[in-house]
Enzyme design. Structure first.
Site, PDB file in Angstrom:
ATOM      1  N   ASP A 130       0.849  -1.191   0.000  1.00  0.00           N
ATOM      2  CA  ASP A 130       0.000   0.000   0.000  1.00  0.00           C
ATOM      3  C   ASP A 130       0.892   1.251   0.000  1.00  0.00           C
ATOM      4  O   ASP A 130       2.084   1.173   0.332  1.00  0.00           O
ATOM      5  CB  ASP A 130      -0.883  -0.058   1.259  1.00  0.00           C
ATOM      6  N   ASP A 169      -0.237   5.136   0.957  1.00  0.00           N
ATOM      7  CA  ASP A 169      -0.455   6.073   2.072  1.00  0.00           C
ATOM      8  C   ASP A 169      -0.423   5.350   3.421  1.00  0.00           C
ATOM      9  O   ASP A 169      -1.141   4.372   3.626  1.00  0.00           O
ATOM     10  CB  ASP A 169      -1.800   6.787   1.910  1.00  0.00           C
ATOM     11  N   ASP A 178      -1.947  -0.384   5.968  1.00  0.00           N
ATOM     12  CA  ASP A 178      -2.193   0.169   7.311  1.00  0.00           C
ATOM     13  C   ASP A 178      -3.679   0.194   7.669  1.00  0.00           C
ATOM     14  O   ASP A 178      -4.024   0.474   8.811  1.00  0.00           O
ATOM     15  CB  ASP A 178      -1.608   1.587   7.430  1.00  0.00           C
TER      16      ASP A 178
HETATM   17 MG    MG Z   1      -2.940   3.172   3.519  1.00  0.00          MG
END
Ligand code: MG
Length: 147
Positions: free
Chosen positions: A8, A10, A113
């Site tokens: 991923d 961000d 995240d």
């Molecule tokens: Mg993310």
């Protein structure tokens, strides 16, 4: 066979929250529609070195898998540019997948995240970046090297 690792952007390699703080904004200010924001994000600590190690490791096949804001099409372009600005552009060429349906991707690991955009339904293993098991890139790399 190589193990497929999705990464991923961000909150995993690009520090969205830090840029939001530096701009004096909160996530509630629709910060993700600020022009140019996604091109200017700082890398997360340890991310560049770690991803470079994974890219160089014959055991792994690495792709970036990110969801870009639907209402900010410029962000889609900036994510593509961010990847080639922060890594050897030859090594990451055509390795960016932008999708809000991450659960549809076939692979071994997804480093993400958040549970959103299909991450928690991913059919391989979701490595929950920022959780107590995987608080940072050091812990992720230790885990992947043992896999
Ligand atoms: Mg993310």
């Amino acid at each position: 066979m190589k193990q497929i690792v999705y990464i991923d952007m961000d909150g995993v390699i690009a520090d969205f929250d830090r840029s939001i703080r530096e701009l004096g904004l909160s996530e509630y200010d629709s910060a993700d529609i600020i022009p140019g924001l996604f091109a200017s994000l700082h890398p997360i600590e340890g991310a560049i070195e770690s991803v470079n190690q994974l890219l160089a490791d014959p055991k792994f096949e690495v792709y970036f898998l990110s969801a870009a804001p639907w209402d900010n099409p410029e962000a889609w372009m900036h994510k593509r540019l961010w990847i080639s600005n922060h890594f050897n552009s030859k090594k990451v060429r055509k390795r960016l997948i932008l999708s809000h349906q991450k659960q549809l991707m076939i692979g071994d690991y997804l480093i993400d995240d958040r549970a959103k955009n299909g991450a928690s339904e991913f059919l391989g293993q979701w490595i929950h970046f920022g959780s107590t098991s995987f608080p940072d890139w050091g812990s992720v790399m230790t885990y992947l090297k043992q896999s």
